[in-house]
Design a protein around this motif. Structure first.
Motif, mmCIF file in Angstrom:
data_model
loop_
_atom_site.group_PDB
_atom_site.id
_atom_site.type_symbol
_atom_site.label_atom_id
_atom_site.label_comp_id
_atom_site.label_asym_id
_atom_site.label_seq_id
_atom_site.Cartn_x
_atom_site.Cartn_y
_atom_site.Cartn_z
ATOM 1 N N TYR A 70 -11.862 -12.134 -5.847
ATOM 2 C CA TYR A 70 -12.808 -11.776 -4.786
ATOM 3 C C TYR A 70 -14.232 -12.116 -5.212
ATOM 4 N N LEU A 71 -14.564 -11.830 -6.455
ATOM 5 C CA LEU A 71 -15.896 -12.164 -6.961
ATOM 6 C C LEU A 71 -16.119 -13.667 -6.943
ATOM 7 N N ARG A 72 -15.117 -14.431 -7.361
ATOM 8 C CA ARG A 72 -15.219 -15.895 -7.345
ATOM 9 C C ARG A 72 -15.485 -16.424 -5.938
ATOM 10 N N ALA A 73 -14.856 -15.769 -4.949
ATOM 11 C CA ALA A 73 -15.014 -16.206 -3.559
ATOM 12 C C ALA A 73 -16.301 -15.671 -2.939
ATOM 13 N N GLY A 74 -16.999 -14.798 -3.656
ATOM 14 C CA GLY A 74 -18.228 -14.224 -3.133
ATOM 15 C C GLY A 74 -17.984 -13.186 -2.056
ATOM 16 N N LEU A 75 -16.816 -12.541 -2.093
ATOM 17 C CA LEU A 75 -16.458 -11.541 -1.092
ATOM 18 C C LEU A 75 -16.293 -10.170 -1.729
ATOM 19 N N GLN A 76 -16.494 -9.138 -0.909
ATOM 20 C CA GLN A 76 -16.232 -7.781 -1.364
ATOM 21 C C GLN A 76 -14.814 -7.419 -0.993
ATOM 22 N N ARG A 77 -14.167 -6.704 -1.881
ATOM 23 C CA ARG A 77 -12.794 -6.252 -1.607
ATOM 24 C C ARG A 77 -12.887 -4.875 -0.960
ATOM 25 N N ALA A 78 -12.803 -4.852 0.372
ATOM 26 C CA ALA A 78 -12.946 -3.614 1.142
ATOM 27 C C ALA A 78 -11.816 -2.645 0.810
ATOM 28 N N SER A 79 -12.115 -1.365 0.873
ATOM 29 C CA SER A 79 -11.120 -0.352 0.515
ATOM 30 C C SER A 79 -9.922 -0.355 1.473
ATOM 31 N N VAL A 80 -10.121 -0.754 2.731
ATOM 32 C CA VAL A 80 -9.022 -0.797 3.695
ATOM 33 C C VAL A 80 -7.927 -1.771 3.242
ATOM 34 N N LEU A 81 -8.284 -2.744 2.426
ATOM 35 C CA LEU A 81 -7.315 -3.737 1.966
ATOM 36 C C LEU A 81 -6.268 -3.138 1.030
ATOM 37 N N SER A 82 -6.580 -2.006 0.410
ATOM 38 C CA SER A 82 -5.607 -1.373 -0.485
ATOM 39 C C SER A 82 -4.392 -0.849 0.277
ATOM 40 N N TYR A 83 -4.485 -0.757 1.608
ATOM 41 C CA TYR A 83 -3.357 -0.296 2.426
ATOM 42 C C TYR A 83 -2.424 -1.439 2.837
ATOM 43 N N LEU A 84 -2.786 -2.677 2.487
ATOM 44 C CA LEU A 84 -1.952 -3.820 2.855
ATOM 45 C C LEU A 84 -0.759 -3.959 1.911
ATOM 46 N N ILE B 161 8.832 -16.348 5.424
ATOM 47 C CA ILE B 161 7.500 -15.872 5.819
ATOM 48 C C ILE B 161 7.063 -14.770 4.864
ATOM 49 N N ILE B 162 5.772 -14.565 4.820
ATOM 50 C CA ILE B 162 5.214 -13.409 4.128
ATOM 51 C C ILE B 162 4.849 -12.407 5.209
ATOM 52 N N LYS B 163 5.469 -11.245 5.165
ATOM 53 C CA LYS B 163 5.107 -10.169 6.099
ATOM 54 C C LYS B 163 3.908 -9.440 5.513
ATOM 55 N N VAL B 164 2.916 -9.219 6.360
ATOM 56 C CA VAL B 164 1.717 -8.479 5.974
ATOM 57 C C VAL B 164 1.662 -7.248 6.861
ATOM 58 N N VAL B 165 1.718 -6.070 6.266
ATOM 59 C CA VAL B 165 1.658 -4.824 7.031
ATOM 60 C C VAL B 165 0.681 -3.876 6.348
#
Length: 148
Positions: free
Chosen positions: A82-96, A109-113
């Motif tokens: 995430y740092l390399r991409a210059g993005l913040q890793r939002a806390s909501v992403l921990s629920y994925l 396929i990759i299921k994303v829920v």
């Protein structure tokens, strides 16, 4: 006016250069196809949920049968990526949650829920895919429409 001998040498040199370029291109093409045949690729994301609902999405997987037989691991990217991409890793992403599944049609396929509803119209995340033949990092943005 050029002598016949000089014109012949120029034509021969141009022909040899042309043949070398064609051989180089052919070699590059063959190398790219052979690595592609043993590689894994990811397609676009398709969202099946609406704003205010838990995320349900899928990502197409393109891989050879040999690659799919290996132990493929899919996860949210590390903070370092995430740092390399210059993005913040939002806390909501921990629920994925990510899982590799086979559809009834035989496609991978990759299921994303998500375990919780997504209340933002856009959710962006980076995934890492590890398998016996390599490592892949890719960013996705899922757009969630309001309920109809």
């Amino acid at each position: 006016m050029l002598s016949d001998n000089k014109a012949y040498r120029m034509l021969l040199n141009a022909t040899l250069k042309y043949i070398k370029i064609k051989e180089s291109l052919l070699l590059v093409l063959l190398m790219s196809f052979s690595s592609w045949a043993a590689a894994l690729g990811l397609g676009d994301i398709t969202v099946h949920s609406a704003l205010g609902e838990p995320l349900k999405a899928e990502i197409s997987v393109f891989a050879s049968a040999a690659e799919l037989d290996t132990n493929i691991k899919v996860k949210l990217a590390s903070r370092k990526n995430y740092l390399r991409a210059g993005l913040q890793r939002a806390s909501v992403l921990s629920y994925l949650r990510f899982s590799l599944v086979q559809t009834d049609e035989g496609k991978s396929i990759i299921k994303v829920v998500s375990r919780k509803p997504v209340n933002e119209p856009t959710i962006s995340f980076i995934i890492e895919v590890d398998w016996g033949g390599g490592h892949l990092v890719r960013q996705y943005s899922a757009f969630l429409d309001p309920r109809k």
